[in-house]
Design a protein around this motif. Structure first.
Motif, PDB file in Angstrom:
ATOM      1  N   VAL A 313       0.814  -1.207   0.000  1.00 20.06           N
ATOM      2  CA  VAL A 313       0.000   0.000   0.000  1.00 20.06           C
ATOM      3  C   VAL A 313       0.853   1.265   0.000  1.00 20.06           C
ATOM      4  O   VAL A 313       0.491   2.259  -0.652  1.00 20.06           O
ATOM      5  CB  VAL A 313      -0.975  -0.010   1.201  1.00 20.06           C
ATOM      6  N   ASN A 314       1.983   1.270   0.684  1.00 20.61           N
ATOM      7  CA  ASN A 314       2.807   2.479   0.698  1.00 20.61           C
ATOM      8  C   ASN A 314       3.441   2.748  -0.655  1.00 20.61           C
ATOM      9  O   ASN A 314       3.589   3.907  -1.066  1.00 20.61           O
ATOM     10  CB  ASN A 314       3.873   2.380   1.800  1.00 20.61           C
ATOM     11  N   ASP A 315       3.797   1.684  -1.382  1.00 17.82           N
ATOM     12  CA  ASP A 315       4.290   1.864  -2.752  1.00 17.82           C
ATOM     13  C   ASP A 315       3.179   2.446  -3.625  1.00 17.82           C
ATOM     14  O   ASP A 315       3.422   3.305  -4.478  1.00 17.82           O
ATOM     15  CB  ASP A 315       4.755   0.520  -3.336  1.00 17.82           C
ATOM     16  N   ALA A 316       1.948   1.972  -3.407  1.00 15.38           N
ATOM     17  CA  ALA A 316       0.809   2.469  -4.176  1.00 15.38           C
ATOM     18  C   ALA A 316       0.570   3.952  -3.895  1.00 15.38           C
ATOM     19  O   ALA A 316       0.290   4.738  -4.811  1.00 15.38           O
ATOM     20  CB  ALA A 316      -0.431   1.654  -3.847  1.00 15.38           C
ATOM     21  N   LEU A 317       0.688   4.353  -2.629  1.00 14.32           N
ATOM     22  CA  LEU A 317       0.505   5.754  -2.274  1.00 14.32           C
ATOM     23  C   LEU A 317       1.558   6.641  -2.933  1.00 14.32           C
ATOM     24  O   LEU A 317       1.262   7.734  -3.424  1.00 14.32           O
ATOM     25  CB  LEU A 317       0.556   5.923  -0.752  1.00 14.32           C
ATOM     26  N   GLU A 318       2.798   6.162  -2.966  1.00 14.07           N
ATOM     27  CA  GLU A 318       3.860   6.926  -3.610  1.00 14.07           C
ATOM     28  C   GLU A 318       3.624   7.030  -5.113  1.00 14.07           C
ATOM     29  O   GLU A 318       3.895   8.073  -5.729  1.00 14.07           O
ATOM     30  CB  GLU A 318       5.225   6.278  -3.329  1.00 14.07           C
ATOM     31  N   HIS A 319       3.128   5.958  -5.711  1.00 15.43           N
ATOM     32  CA  HIS A 319       2.818   5.968  -7.137  1.00 15.43           C
ATOM     33  C   HIS A 319       1.725   6.986  -7.437  1.00 15.43           C
ATOM     34  O   HIS A 319       1.783   7.712  -8.432  1.00 15.43           O
ATOM     35  CB  HIS A 319       2.396   4.562  -7.579  1.00 15.43           C
ATOM     36  N   LEU A 320       0.731   7.064  -6.554  1.00 17.33           N
ATOM     37  CA  LEU A 320      -0.330   8.054  -6.712  1.00 17.33           C
ATOM     38  C   LEU A 320       0.222   9.470  -6.550  1.00 17.33           C
ATOM     39  O   LEU A 320      -0.100  10.366  -7.341  1.00 17.33           O
ATOM     40  CB  LEU A 320      -1.432   7.794  -5.694  1.00 17.33           C
ATOM     41  N   LYS A 321       1.047   9.677  -5.537  1.00 15.74           N
ATOM     42  CA  LYS A 321       1.634  10.996  -5.304  1.00 15.74           C
ATOM     43  C   LYS A 321       2.452  11.473  -6.497  1.00 15.74           C
ATOM     44  O   LYS A 321       2.500  12.666  -6.806  1.00 15.74           O
ATOM     45  CB  LYS A 321       2.536  10.969  -4.067  1.00 15.74           C
TER      46      LYS A 321
END
Length: 335
Positions: A313-321
């Motif tokens: 999930v944290n990788d996903a959040l960074e990808h979104l950012k």
């Protein structure tokens, strides 16, 4: 019993493994086994407390797809094992004038899925039974989650604006919201123009339903499009030259904003003289969400997604950012 998920402990902090006791299932609630959960920019805003309403530990996730695991005693319209979705709202009062007229999403006493409660970045989530929306088996479970927030957000304007199949509609911003708006407006029968600051999205926008593409950085192109549109649907959350976008409207046209902009300032005489309107809308009622799913199934409408495991999930959040997501991120439960 404990639920397992991922939570932020403070603004700007990465999400961490988190367990919590949900308490007793209320008589009007359902418990959902989460299969997928979309990642919306609102999850990021809430995790960082950009709106000043977050409480910690904070479990994001309001684009849930799963199956009913348990029903409260008062829930008779759903059954265990049924595929359902959950969006931004988790509860409404059911007795106020808004609820009684079918506008449950406008209930002043409603509860949001991730405001003051734990969301769907977890193995299970709960909500009032009325807000667990049955999903037709014909729809792809991996893709349908973003429709319960972003999808219904851009479907609702077609309803509240009384959009005609003969209308000319502009969609401003071809991202997580806009790419679904193109599909809905095309299937509605409208002539659709995509507005974007990214010229490299032109071919993709036309594949998704746009008949025309306009680079919104091109002032001459904006001026040439004056007076052409019955509705201009703004899906971005940044400030624009509002006078220029009002100028795009035909007399009687509507500038409809669903992006989370801070404010709007526009010269008012062109609005009055042309009987134009400026408005907005949030998500939609449970009934409208069901209609959207039915419409989507008939017209093969679905968001374009990137699937990632929930454990990342944290990788996903960074990808979104980073702004590189095309166009919605969906987390598959691997807890």
């Amino acid at each position: 019993m404990s639920f397992r998920g991922f939570a932020a402990t403070a603004p700007g902090k990465p999400l961490e493994s988190f367990e919590y006791d949900p308490g007793d299932l209320l008589p009007d609630e359902v418990e959902i086994d989460v299969d997928y959960c979309g990642l919306c920019h609102s999850d990021l805003s809430m995790a960082d407390n950009e709106w000043g309403i977050s409480s910690y530990p904070f479990v994001p996730g309001h684009e849930v797809v799963g199956r009913v695991a348990a029903c409260g005693d008062q829930v008779k319209h759903l059954k265990v094992g049924q595929k359902v979705g959950l969006g931004w709202k988790a509860r409404s009062c059911m007795v106020c004038p808004q609820c009684m007229t079918g506008n449950h999403h406008r209930c002043p006493n409603s509860t949001d899925t991730i405001v003051g409660r734990n969301g769907g970045f977890a193995n299970k989530v709960r909500c009032q039974g009325a807000w667990a929306i049955p999903i037709p088996e014909t729809l792809d479970a991996a893709k349908v989650g973003p429709m319960f927030c972003g999808g219904v957000t851009v479907f609702n304007p077609l309803i509240v604006s009384n959009t005609s199949p003969m209308d000319h509609v502009a969609v401003v911003g071809i991202g997580g919201l806009g790419h679904m708006a193109l599909q809905f407006a095309k299937a509605w029968g409208c002539e659709v123009t995509a507005f974007s600051t990214s010229p490299d999205k032109e071919a993709e926008a036309k594949e998704m339903g746009a008949h025309h593409f306009l680079n919104s950085k091109d002032d001459d192109a904006l001026s040439a499009a004056a007076g052409k549109f019955d509705m201009v649907l703004v899906t971005v959350n940044v400030m624009l030259d509002w006078d220029a976008y009002v100028n795009l409207l035909k007399p009687g046209g509507r500038l409809h904003i669903v992006g989370a902009i801070p404010k709007i300032e526009a010269t008012w005489f062109p609005v009055i003289a042309g009987e134009r309107t400026i408005g907005g809308s949030p998500i939609g009622s449970p009934a409208l969400a069901g209609q959207m799913l039915d419409f989507s199934g008939r017209h093969a409408i679905a968001p374009i997604i990137e699937e990632m495991p929930m454990s990342k999930v944290n990788d996903a959040l960074e990808h979104l950012k980073s702004g590189k997501a095309r166009y919605r991120i969906v987390l598959k439960n691997d807890l």
